[in-house]
Scaffold this active site. Structure first.
Site, PDB file in Angstrom:
ATOM      1  N   LYS A  67       0.856  -1.188   0.000  1.00  0.00           N
ATOM      2  CA  LYS A  67       0.000   0.000   0.000  1.00  0.00           C
ATOM      3  C   LYS A  67       0.883   1.225   0.000  1.00  0.00           C
ATOM      4  O   LYS A  67       1.856   1.288   0.762  1.00  0.00           O
ATOM      5  CB  LYS A  67      -0.853  -0.039   1.284  1.00  0.00           C
ATOM      6  CG  LYS A  67      -1.889   1.042   1.402  1.00  0.00           C
ATOM      7  CD  LYS A  67      -3.218   0.588   0.863  1.00  0.00           C
ATOM      8  CE  LYS A  67      -4.206   1.713   0.686  1.00  0.00           C
ATOM      9  NZ  LYS A  67      -3.976   2.559  -0.498  1.00  0.00           N
ATOM     10  N   LYS A 103       5.192   2.502  -2.931  1.00  0.00           N
ATOM     11  CA  LYS A 103       5.071   3.919  -3.305  1.00  0.00           C
ATOM     12  C   LYS A 103       5.273   4.045  -4.810  1.00  0.00           C
ATOM     13  O   LYS A 103       5.908   3.205  -5.433  1.00  0.00           O
ATOM     14  CB  LYS A 103       6.136   4.756  -2.584  1.00  0.00           C
ATOM     15  CG  LYS A 103       5.734   6.206  -2.421  1.00  0.00           C
ATOM     16  CD  LYS A 103       4.737   6.364  -1.286  1.00  0.00           C
ATOM     17  CE  LYS A 103       4.271   7.789  -1.119  1.00  0.00           C
ATOM     18  NZ  LYS A 103       3.510   7.967   0.129  1.00  0.00           N
ATOM     19  N   THR A 187      -5.469  12.026   7.314  1.00  0.00           N
ATOM     20  CA  THR A 187      -4.055  12.126   7.694  1.00  0.00           C
ATOM     21  C   THR A 187      -3.912  13.120   8.842  1.00  0.00           C
ATOM     22  O   THR A 187      -3.283  12.844   9.868  1.00  0.00           O
ATOM     23  CB  THR A 187      -3.214  12.561   6.480  1.00  0.00           C
ATOM     24  OG1 THR A 187      -3.403  11.580   5.462  1.00  0.00           O
ATOM     25  CG2 THR A 187      -1.750  12.675   6.815  1.00  0.00           C
ATOM     26  N   ASN A 217      -3.382  19.062   1.504  1.00  0.00           N
ATOM     27  CA  ASN A 217      -4.310  18.183   2.215  1.00  0.00           C
ATOM     28  C   ASN A 217      -3.950  18.056   3.707  1.00  0.00           C
ATOM     29  O   ASN A 217      -4.764  18.348   4.582  1.00  0.00           O
ATOM     30  CB  ASN A 217      -4.318  16.806   1.519  1.00  0.00           C
ATOM     31  CG  ASN A 217      -5.156  15.799   2.273  1.00  0.00           C
ATOM     32  OD1 ASN A 217      -4.755  15.306   3.320  1.00  0.00           O
ATOM     33  ND2 ASN A 217      -6.338  15.501   1.769  1.00  0.00           N
ATOM     34  N   SER A 349      -7.487   4.728   4.371  1.00  0.00           N
ATOM     35  CA  SER A 349      -7.376   4.051   3.068  1.00  0.00           C
ATOM     36  C   SER A 349      -7.673   2.556   3.231  1.00  0.00           C
ATOM     37  O   SER A 349      -8.329   1.939   2.388  1.00  0.00           O
ATOM     38  CB  SER A 349      -5.967   4.213   2.496  1.00  0.00           C
ATOM     39  OG  SER A 349      -5.879   5.376   1.729  1.00  0.00           O
TER      40      SER A 349
HETATM   41  P1  NAD Z   1      -0.523  18.347  -1.144  1.00  0.00           P
HETATM   42  O1  NAD Z   1      -0.043  18.274  -2.537  1.00  0.00           O
HETATM   43  O2  NAD Z   1      -1.973  18.383  -0.881  1.00  0.00           O
HETATM   44  O3  NAD Z   1       0.134  19.630  -0.416  1.00  0.00           O
HETATM   45  C1  NAD Z   1       1.501  19.866  -0.379  1.00  0.00           C
HETATM   46  C2  NAD Z   1       1.669  21.277   0.177  1.00  0.00           C
HETATM   47  O4  NAD Z   1       3.045  21.525   0.455  1.00  0.00           O
HETATM   48  C3  NAD Z   1       1.222  22.382  -0.782  1.00  0.00           C
HETATM   49  O5  NAD Z   1       0.551  23.384  -0.051  1.00  0.00           O
HETATM   50  C4  NAD Z   1       2.548  22.939  -1.318  1.00  0.00           C
HETATM   51  O6  NAD Z   1       2.451  24.297  -1.707  1.00  0.00           O
HETATM   52  C5  NAD Z   1       3.407  22.794  -0.081  1.00  0.00           C
HETATM   53  N1  NAD Z   1       4.839  22.797  -0.342  1.00  0.00           N
HETATM   54  C6  NAD Z   1       5.529  22.165  -1.319  1.00  0.00           C
HETATM   55  N2  NAD Z   1       6.848  22.441  -1.209  1.00  0.00           N
HETATM   56  C7  NAD Z   1       6.961  23.252  -0.116  1.00  0.00           C
HETATM   57  C8  NAD Z   1       8.056  23.871   0.529  1.00  0.00           C
HETATM   58  N3  NAD Z   1       9.300  23.704   0.087  1.00  0.00           N
HETATM   59  N4  NAD Z   1       7.808  24.635   1.623  1.00  0.00           N
HETATM   60  C9  NAD Z   1       6.551  24.802   2.081  1.00  0.00           C
HETATM   61  N5  NAD Z   1       5.476  24.242   1.514  1.00  0.00           N
HETATM   62  C10 NAD Z   1       5.693  23.483   0.433  1.00  0.00           C
HETATM   63  O7  NAD Z   1       0.182  17.128  -0.394  1.00  0.00           O
HETATM   64  P2  NAD Z   1      -0.301  16.381   0.917  1.00  0.00           P
HETATM   65  O8  NAD Z   1      -1.136  15.237   0.506  1.00  0.00           O
HETATM   66  O9  NAD Z   1      -0.798  17.360   1.903  1.00  0.00           O
HETATM   67  O10 NAD Z   1       1.085  15.767   1.403  1.00  0.00           O
HETATM   68  C11 NAD Z   1       2.000  16.534   2.180  1.00  0.00           C
HETATM   69  C12 NAD Z   1       2.927  15.602   2.903  1.00  0.00           C
HETATM   70  O11 NAD Z   1       2.149  14.716   3.708  1.00  0.00           O
HETATM   71  C13 NAD Z   1       3.777  14.702   2.003  1.00  0.00           C
HETATM   72  O12 NAD Z   1       5.034  14.456   2.616  1.00  0.00           O
HETATM   73  C14 NAD Z   1       2.991  13.416   1.944  1.00  0.00           C
HETATM   74  O13 NAD Z   1       3.810  12.293   1.613  1.00  0.00           O
HETATM   75  C15 NAD Z   1       2.496  13.372   3.374  1.00  0.00           C
HETATM   76  N6  NAD Z   1       1.336  12.507   3.580  1.00  0.00           N
HETATM   77  C16 NAD Z   1       0.152  12.763   2.954  1.00  0.00           C
HETATM   78  C17 NAD Z   1      -0.925  11.893   3.151  1.00  0.00           C
HETATM   79  C18 NAD Z   1      -2.267  12.153   2.527  1.00  0.00           C
HETATM   80  O14 NAD Z   1      -3.202  11.388   2.811  1.00  0.00           O
HETATM   81  N7  NAD Z   1      -2.431  13.174   1.737  1.00  0.00           N
HETATM   82  C19 NAD Z   1      -0.772  10.777   3.977  1.00  0.00           C
HETATM   83  C20 NAD Z   1       0.430  10.574   4.628  1.00  0.00           C
HETATM   84  C21 NAD Z   1       1.485  11.442   4.403  1.00  0.00           C
END
Ligand code: NAD
Length: 420
Positions: A67, A103, A187, A217, A349
């Site tokens: 996953k 991944k 999350t 997110n 999920s």
């Molecule tokens: P997303 O695409 O919804 O949001 C990413 C955010 O980070 C955006 O607002 C973007 O502008 C910002 N960003 C990118 N580069 C940046 C920087 N250098 N400095 C500051 N902000 C920056 O992504 P997401 O789903 O929120 O995921 C964010 C993190 O959370 C990732 O590491 C992802 O692997 C992790 N994560 C997400 C989930 C999920 O369910 N969405 C689950 C577990 C982990």
């Protein structure tokens, strides 16, 4: 810059010192089971063809089908994908889910593509990796710059390849296409439950000031939940910059600005008491809680000395490098590690996959009622390992995950079984 996978494996080696695992377990967990690289060729809107590099890694499937999300990012690399798959293996084990870790990524800046090009690219990914994924084999989900609509396209593509509707192949889908209620903010919600449950142990009862890096997110929902819970949100950032307000920011108003202009920093224009900062200044703000919610390697040996938070809640995957992690620990800053703190996403999920396979769907309340005790139980379990062995929460989380992984790997027999 540290090699990401080496940094991740250093946590495995460290955890192994605190639990009794057979060397064969470590040998198995040191390498990914399979990694496939593909070039996705799509037709662009102007009639030309363009190709994009893409990967899928299934790291370990001893505990069940693999996953892990699919990321669209211009700087994605195979090292990053394999490391993220390694983390997923441990995250699923820490959460006690019957999954291994995987991944995927496409090396692309999705903001440069039209909506139709993005759809073609998403479908091309499924075509290229159709042999690898499947509801019993490997189940993708959203990650950075991928969303529910993209998951819907991917599930649709897979269904047309196999010839029947197959919603269980992917999670994080739109609700109308078999998504789960409560997945969107899962999350952040999982991280919020961990924080609430350990608040007393962490001494987070007095003034509560938080800084959130990343406003997608994970970042948006955690800012909103903390704000609703009475936290003062001092700072918020996205990839274009950061804002800071000593009196506290309203995440919903900041989100509205980002939705209109695409940048959180534009919010400062309307308010005299809101300052624009760069991302390093944001990370250095004095606060009780720092929530990295963007990308990996944000807190590293070059800026770790500037960190002025008491607790760090890692909603992003790998936001603290292994070198910086040791320095934070030495300074007494508690890091609630990614493999625990952001496990709410993969947990819901898992609920979505269960609902798809049952064909029976739960209410949002039921989802939350199942998520909360699970996150609290695993958080307390990790906390007590950390206390008992006098180790960091990260090492304790790896010990917890490693114990579950080794139980599964050793159940097939090790050298001591076959040669005794
Ligand atoms: P997303 O695409 O919804 O949001 C990413 C955010 O980070 C955006 O607002 C973007 O502008 C910002 N960003 C990118 N580069 C940046 C920087 N250098 N400095 C500051 N902000 C920056 O992504 P997401 O789903 O929120 O995921 C964010 C993190 O959370 C990732 O590491 C992802 O692997 C992790 N994560 C997400 C989930 C999920 O369910 N969405 C689950 C577990 C982990």
């Amino acid at each position: 810059m540290e090699n990401m996978l080496q940094g991740a494996l250093s946590h495995l080696d460290e955890a192994a010192q605190y639990t009794d695992v057979h060397p064969e377990v470590l040998e198995k967990l040191r390498y990914p089971k399979e990694v496939l690289t593909a070039r996705l060729l799509i037709r662009m809107d102007n009639g030309s063809r363009r190709s994009f590099l893409a990967w899928r890694c299934r790291y370990d499937d001893t505990r069940g089908p693999t996953k892990g999300g699919i990321r669209f990012h211009p700087e994605s690399s195979m090292d990053e994908v394999v490391t993220l798959a390694f983390w997923m293996t441990f995250k699923c084990a820490v959460a006690g889910l019957p999954f291994g870790g995987a991944k995927g990524a496409i090396q692309v800046d999705p903001r440069q593509l039209s909506k139709a090009e993005l759809e073609r690219l998403s479908r091309a990914y499924v075509h290229a990796f159709a042999q690898l994924i499947g509801p019993e084999r490997d189940i993708p989900a959203p990650d950075v710059y991928t969303n529910a609509m993209i998951m819907g396209w991917m599930a649709d593509e897979y269904s047309s390849l196999v010839g029947y509707p197959c919603p269980g192949v992917i999670t994080g889908k739109p609700i109308a296409l078999g998504g789960s209620l409560g997945r969107e903010d899962a999350t952040a919600r999982g991280g919020f439950y961990v924080l609430q449950h350990l608040a007393q142990e962490l001494g987070l009862n007095g003034e509560r000031r938080a800084v959130v890096q990343g406003f997608g997110n994970a970042g948006y929902f955690i800012a909103q939940m903390l704000h609703e819970d009475g936290w003062k949100i001092l700072g918020i950032s996205d990839s274009n910059g950061a804002i800071y307000c000593p009196a506290g920011l309203d995440p919903i108003a900041v989100y509205e600005c980002k939705r209109k202009t695409g940048r959180v920093s534009d919010y400062a224009a309307g308010f005299g008491n809101v300052q624009v900062l760069d991302n390093d200044q944001l990370l250095a703000l004095e606060c009780d809680l720092l929530v990295p919610s963007a990308l990996e390697d944000q807190i590293h040996e070059g800026n770790v000395d500037t960190i002025n938070a008491r607790v760090i809640l890692e909603l992003a995957n790998g936001p603290v490098t292994a070198g910086a992690d040791k320095l934070l620990d030495a300074r007494g800053i508690t890091v609630l590690p990614d493999i625990l703190a952001n496990a709410g996403g993969v947990t819901v999920s898992y609920f979505e996959w269960v609902q798809n396979r049952q064909g029976y769907y739960w209410s949002a309340e039921e989802v939350q009622q199942r998520l909360k005790p699970l996150m609290e139980q695993e958080a307390m379990h990790v906390w007590s390992i950390a206390q008992r062995k006098a180790i960091s929460m990260r090492t304790a989380a790896y010990v917890h995950g490693l114990q579950r992984l080794s139980a599964a790997i050793e159940a097939h027999g090790t050298q001591s079984y076959f040669c005794s």
